[in-house]
Motif scaffolding. Structure first.
Motif, PDB file in Angstrom:
ATOM      1  N   SER A 310       0.822  -1.208   0.000  1.00 50.14           N
ATOM      2  CA  SER A 310       0.000   0.000   0.000  1.00 50.14           C
ATOM      3  C   SER A 310       0.855   1.256   0.000  1.00 50.14           C
ATOM      4  O   SER A 310       1.849   1.339   0.722  1.00 50.14           O
ATOM      5  CB  SER A 310      -0.912   0.008   1.232  1.00 50.14           C
ATOM      6  N   ASN A 311       0.458   2.224  -0.814  1.00 48.17           N
ATOM      7  CA  ASN A 311       1.152   3.518  -0.756  1.00 48.17           C
ATOM      8  C   ASN A 311       0.452   4.473   0.202  1.00 48.17           C
ATOM      9  O   ASN A 311       0.893   5.611   0.360  1.00 48.17           O
ATOM     10  CB  ASN A 311       1.290   4.139  -2.157  1.00 48.17           C
ATOM     11  N   LEU A 312      -0.632   4.005   0.847  1.00 49.95           N
ATOM     12  CA  LEU A 312      -1.276   4.825   1.865  1.00 49.95           C
ATOM     13  C   LEU A 312      -0.336   5.045   3.039  1.00 49.95           C
ATOM     14  O   LEU A 312      -0.295   6.130   3.628  1.00 49.95           O
ATOM     15  CB  LEU A 312      -2.566   4.164   2.370  1.00 49.95           C
ATOM     16  N   ASP A 313       0.429   3.995   3.382  1.00 52.22           N
ATOM     17  CA  ASP A 313       1.376   4.094   4.497  1.00 52.22           C
ATOM     18  C   ASP A 313       2.748   3.551   4.105  1.00 52.22           C
ATOM     19  O   ASP A 313       3.587   3.309   4.977  1.00 52.22           O
ATOM     20  CB  ASP A 313       0.840   3.357   5.729  1.00 52.22           C
ATOM     21  N   ASN A 314       2.951   3.359   2.790  1.00 47.75           N
ATOM     22  CA  ASN A 314       4.245   2.877   2.285  1.00 47.75           C
ATOM     23  C   ASN A 314       4.702   1.607   2.992  1.00 47.75           C
ATOM     24  O   ASN A 314       5.809   1.531   3.535  1.00 47.75           O
ATOM     25  CB  ASN A 314       5.312   3.971   2.401  1.00 47.75           C
ATOM     26  N   THR A 315       3.832   0.602   2.947  1.00 49.54           N
ATOM     27  CA  THR A 315       4.151  -0.669   3.587  1.00 49.54           C
ATOM     28  C   THR A 315       3.950  -1.834   2.627  1.00 49.54           C
ATOM     29  O   THR A 315       3.139  -1.774   1.698  1.00 49.54           O
ATOM     30  CB  THR A 315       3.280  -0.924   4.829  1.00 49.54           C
ATOM     31  N   ALA A 316       4.709  -2.896   2.878  1.00 48.65           N
ATOM     32  CA  ALA A 316       4.487  -4.194   2.246  1.00 48.65           C
ATOM     33  C   ALA A 316       4.370  -5.189   3.394  1.00 48.65           C
ATOM     34  O   ALA A 316       5.355  -5.464   4.089  1.00 48.65           O
ATOM     35  CB  ALA A 316       5.632  -4.560   1.315  1.00 48.65           C
ATOM     36  N   ARG A 317       3.169  -5.682   3.632  1.00 48.60           N
ATOM     37  CA  ARG A 317       2.913  -6.553   4.779  1.00 48.60           C
ATOM     38  C   ARG A 317       2.788  -8.005   4.327  1.00 48.60           C
ATOM     39  O   ARG A 317       1.873  -8.357   3.584  1.00 48.60           O
ATOM     40  CB  ARG A 317       1.612  -6.143   5.475  1.00 48.60           C
ATOM     41  N   PHE A 318       3.704  -8.840   4.789  1.00 49.20           N
ATOM     42  CA  PHE A 318       3.582 -10.282   4.589  1.00 49.20           C
ATOM     43  C   PHE A 318       2.868 -10.831   5.812  1.00 49.20           C
ATOM     44  O   PHE A 318       3.334 -10.664   6.946  1.00 49.20           O
ATOM     45  CB  PHE A 318       4.966 -10.923   4.440  1.00 49.20           C
ATOM     46  N   THR A 319       1.740 -11.468   5.591  1.00 53.43           N
ATOM     47  CA  THR A 319       0.881 -11.877   6.701  1.00 53.43           C
ATOM     48  C   THR A 319       0.589 -13.368   6.661  1.00 53.43           C
ATOM     49  O   THR A 319       0.123 -13.895   5.646  1.00 53.43           O
ATOM     50  CB  THR A 319      -0.465 -11.118   6.647  1.00 53.43           C
ATOM     51  N   ASN A 320       0.875 -14.049   7.765  1.00 52.05           N
ATOM     52  CA  ASN A 320       0.481 -15.444   7.940  1.00 52.05           C
ATOM     53  C   ASN A 320      -0.680 -15.472   8.928  1.00 52.05           C
ATOM     54  O   ASN A 320      -0.532 -15.036  10.077  1.00 52.05           O
ATOM     55  CB  ASN A 320       1.647 -16.277   8.475  1.00 52.05           C
ATOM     56  N   THR A 321      -1.815 -15.956   8.470  1.00 45.90           N
ATOM     57  CA  THR A 321      -3.022 -15.943   9.298  1.00 45.90           C
ATOM     58  C   THR A 321      -3.452 -17.362   9.642  1.00 45.90           C
ATOM     59  O   THR A 321      -3.462 -18.244   8.777  1.00 45.90           O
ATOM     60  CB  THR A 321      -4.176 -15.222   8.570  1.00 45.90           C
ATOM     61  N   ILE A 322      -3.799 -17.559  10.902  1.00 43.88           N
ATOM     62  CA  ILE A 322      -4.378 -18.828  11.348  1.00 43.88           C
ATOM     63  C   ILE A 322      -5.877 -18.618  11.496  1.00 43.88           C
ATOM     64  O   ILE A 322      -6.324 -17.805  12.311  1.00 43.88           O
ATOM     65  CB  ILE A 322      -3.771 -19.270  12.696  1.00 43.88           C
ATOM     66  N   HIS A 323      -6.645 -19.321  10.702  1.00 41.29           N
ATOM     67  CA  HIS A 323      -8.109 -19.255  10.770  1.00 41.29           C
ATOM     68  C   HIS A 323      -8.570 -20.450  11.616  1.00 41.29           C
ATOM     69  O   HIS A 323      -8.625 -21.588  11.136  1.00 41.29           O
ATOM     70  CB  HIS A 323      -8.712 -19.326   9.357  1.00 41.29           C
ATOM     71  N   MET A 324      -8.898 -20.175  12.882  1.00 43.52           N
ATOM     72  CA  MET A 324      -9.206 -21.256  13.826  1.00 43.52           C
ATOM     73  C   MET A 324     -10.616 -21.801  13.618  1.00 43.52           C
ATOM     74  O   MET A 324     -11.563 -21.044  13.388  1.00 43.52           O
ATOM     75  CB  MET A 324      -9.046 -20.750  15.256  1.00 43.52           C
ATOM     76  N   LYS A 325     -10.734 -23.112  13.688  1.00 41.13           N
ATOM     77  CA  LYS A 325     -12.031 -23.771  13.562  1.00 41.13           C
ATOM     78  C   LYS A 325     -12.728 -23.802  14.917  1.00 41.13           C
ATOM     79  O   LYS A 325     -12.081 -23.745  15.972  1.00 41.13           O
ATOM     80  CB  LYS A 325     -11.846 -25.194  13.029  1.00 41.13           C
ATOM     81  N   ASP A 326     -14.036 -23.876  14.892  1.00 40.97           N
ATOM     82  CA  ASP A 326     -14.798 -23.971  16.142  1.00 40.97           C
ATOM     83  C   ASP A 326     -14.344 -25.212  16.920  1.00 40.97           C
ATOM     84  O   ASP A 326     -14.196 -26.305  16.357  1.00 40.97           O
ATOM     85  CB  ASP A 326     -16.291 -24.086  15.856  1.00 40.97           C
ATOM     86  N   GLY A 327     -14.104 -25.019  18.191  1.00 36.86           N
ATOM     87  CA  GLY A 327     -13.701 -26.129  19.041  1.00 36.86           C
ATOM     88  C   GLY A 327     -12.265 -26.543  18.901  1.00 36.86           C
ATOM     89  O   GLY A 327     -11.859 -27.619  19.365  1.00 36.86           O
ATOM     90  N   ALA A 328     -11.433 -25.681  18.270  1.00 35.05           N
ATOM     91  CA  ALA A 328     -10.022 -25.996  18.075  1.00 35.05           C
ATOM     92  C   ALA A 328      -9.338 -26.250  19.420  1.00 35.05           C
ATOM     93  O   ALA A 328      -9.543 -25.527  20.390  1.00 35.05           O
ATOM     94  CB  ALA A 328      -9.335 -24.848  17.358  1.00 35.05           C
ATOM     95  N   GLN A 329      -8.531 -27.309  19.477  1.00 33.33           N
ATOM     96  CA  GLN A 329      -7.860 -27.681  20.724  1.00 33.33           C
ATOM     97  C   GLN A 329      -6.344 -27.624  20.631  1.00 33.33           C
ATOM     98  O   GLN A 329      -5.664 -27.541  21.659  1.00 33.33           O
ATOM     99  CB  GLN A 329      -8.290 -29.101  21.136  1.00 33.33           C
ATOM    100  N   SER A 330      -5.812 -27.667  19.424  1.00 37.54           N
ATOM    101  CA  SER A 330      -4.358 -27.679  19.281  1.00 37.54           C
ATOM    102  C   SER A 330      -3.950 -26.868  18.053  1.00 37.54           C
ATOM    103  O   SER A 330      -4.125 -27.309  16.915  1.00 37.54           O
ATOM    104  CB  SER A 330      -3.840 -29.115  19.152  1.00 37.54           C
ATOM    105  N   ILE A 331      -3.401 -25.668  18.310  1.00 42.59           N
ATOM    106  CA  ILE A 331      -2.956 -24.796  17.226  1.00 42.59           C
ATOM    107  C   ILE A 331      -1.446 -24.631  17.332  1.00 42.59           C
ATOM    108  O   ILE A 331      -0.936 -24.039  18.292  1.00 42.59           O
ATOM    109  CB  ILE A 331      -3.624 -23.398  17.310  1.00 42.59           C
ATOM    110  N   ALA A 332      -0.723 -25.148  16.372  1.00 41.60           N
ATOM    111  CA  ALA A 332       0.729 -25.026  16.370  1.00 41.60           C
ATOM    112  C   ALA A 332       1.127 -23.651  15.880  1.00 41.60           C
ATOM    113  O   ALA A 332       0.398 -22.997  15.116  1.00 41.60           O
ATOM    114  CB  ALA A 332       1.351 -26.097  15.475  1.00 41.60           C
ATOM    115  N   LEU A 333       2.316 -23.180  16.344  1.00 41.38           N
ATOM    116  CA  LEU A 333       2.793 -21.870  15.900  1.00 41.38           C
ATOM    117  C   LEU A 333       3.063 -21.858  14.408  1.00 41.38           C
ATOM    118  O   LEU A 333       2.865 -20.845  13.732  1.00 41.38           O
ATOM    119  CB  LEU A 333       4.055 -21.488  16.670  1.00 41.38           C
ATOM    120  N   SER A 334       3.573 -22.963  13.887  1.00 43.81           N
ATOM    121  CA  SER A 334       3.869 -23.025  12.459  1.00 43.81           C
ATOM    122  C   SER A 334       3.780 -24.452  11.968  1.00 43.81           C
ATOM    123  O   SER A 334       3.609 -25.373  12.746  1.00 43.81           O
ATOM    124  CB  SER A 334       5.267 -22.464  12.183  1.00 43.81           C
TER     125      SER A 334
END
Length: 334
Positions: A310-334
């Motif tokens: 974006s040139n709104l704030d002169n950034t390039a954001r690389f984003t890793n998103t975890i979309h958690m499922k309902d009732g999730a019990q074990s979410i690893a960092l990677s």
């Protein structure tokens, strides 16, 4: 446009990527595209904006959703124009090959060139070569300039070219300089943007691809400060595609004139293809690629890997998103 839209736009491409990825490797390219289109349109509908599709899935009578001119969003808020490709590289997705992604460009009203469904000769290069390489020059000249700008020998440069019969002479010329070729079957948006980042191993994109995707690439490269130029291709003898088997050069020129494009040989700079004051690019991997990973489905979550420039704030954001499922019990960092 304002910065609050950046997160919303990120979620738009994430949802499109997840929808397509459900069909990765199943040989269903049309279904994968349709799933991405529906998911992208649904998420856009939740954004408080007066959105408009200027480059999409085709004309209104050709596409049920995200057609050119379609209004998206809540109907209130800022006016935003979009160029979208919900599943760029449908064949790549269908065959579980590298480089498929959900992608869009956004700008203020009137800020994106309404590219016709034609082909476009493209040149993308790193910021260090901006304004120095030129699409009017030969591949040999541009490789020499690129070598000087980057401080690399020609033999250390990698040029991405789409694997098409029309590029036979171009590929031969590039190899004659000592530079290396990285052929791709589809998906030149990601390849163009990769030129803007050091360390990707991609130094330049040359050759002919689809014009609408050229606008998306131009928006990203403008926001990133990279070099991008495009020139519409209207001669079937140059495009060398079966889709234009019944078209003529004169007929294509007439079509462009009807669209208001009278200078059919014009060279478009990135700032003309994406001319708005505010420009945002967003892409999310469907399959693994040059810039980010594809969607990963796990027992308790779904992972996406995305990029927003974006040139709104002169950034390039690389984003890793975890979309958690309902009732999730074990979410690893990677």
């Amino acid at each position: 446009m304002d910065r609050t839209l950046i997160q919303e736009i990120l979620e738009v491409v994430e949802q499109a990527a997840i929808a397509s990825a459900e069909l990765t490797g199943l040989g269903k390219k049309d279904e994968a595209d349709a799933a991405a289109v529906e998911a992208m349109r649904t998420r856009m509908g939740l954004i408080q904006m007066q959105g408009r599709i200027v480059i999409g899935e085709g004309e209104r009578d050709e596409a049920p959703m995200l057609y050119i001119g379609e209004e998206v969003g809540s109907g209130t808020g800022p006016g935003v124009d979009f160029a979208v490709d919900p599943c760029e590289g449908t064949n790549l997705c269908a065959n579980s090959q590298r480089g498929s992604m959900a992608v869009l460009a956004a700008s203020d009203r009137g800020g994106l060139f309404n590219a016709p469904d034609f082909y476009m000769k493209k040149l993308a290069a790193p910021p260090a070569a901006k304004g120095k390489v030129d699409i009017r020059k030969s591949a040999t000249e541009n490789i020499k300039i690129l070598s000087e700008c980057l401080g690399l020998a020609a033999s250390e440069l990698t040029i991405v070219v789409m694997d098409r019969a029309r590029h036979k002479d171009l590929i031969a010329e590039i190899r004659a300089t000592g530079a290396r070729i990285q052929p791709i079957s589809d998906g030149d948006v990601q390849a163009a943007i990769a030129c803007g980042f050091a360390g990707t191993g991609t130094h330049c994109l040359m050759g002919i691809g689809a014009a609408p995707e050229g606008v998306i690439s131009a928006a990203a490269m403008r926001a990133l400060g990279g070099h991008f130029q495009g020139q519409l291709v209207y001669d079937p003898a140059v495009a060398q595609t079966s889709e234009w088997a019944d078209y003529t050069k004169e007929g294509n020129i007439a079509r462009l004139n009807e669209m208001g494009i009278t200078d059919v040989d014009k060279i478009y700079e990135a700032e003309e293809l994406a001319s708005g004051e505010n420009v945002v690019f967003a892409g999310s991997g469907i399959t693994d690629g040059l810039l980010f990973h594809g969607v990963k489905f796990e027992k308790d979550c779904t992972r996406t890997s995305s990029l927003v420039i974006s040139n709104l704030d002169n950034t390039a954001r690389f984003t890793n998103t975890i979309h958690m499922k309902d009732g999730a019990q074990s979410i690893a960092l990677s």
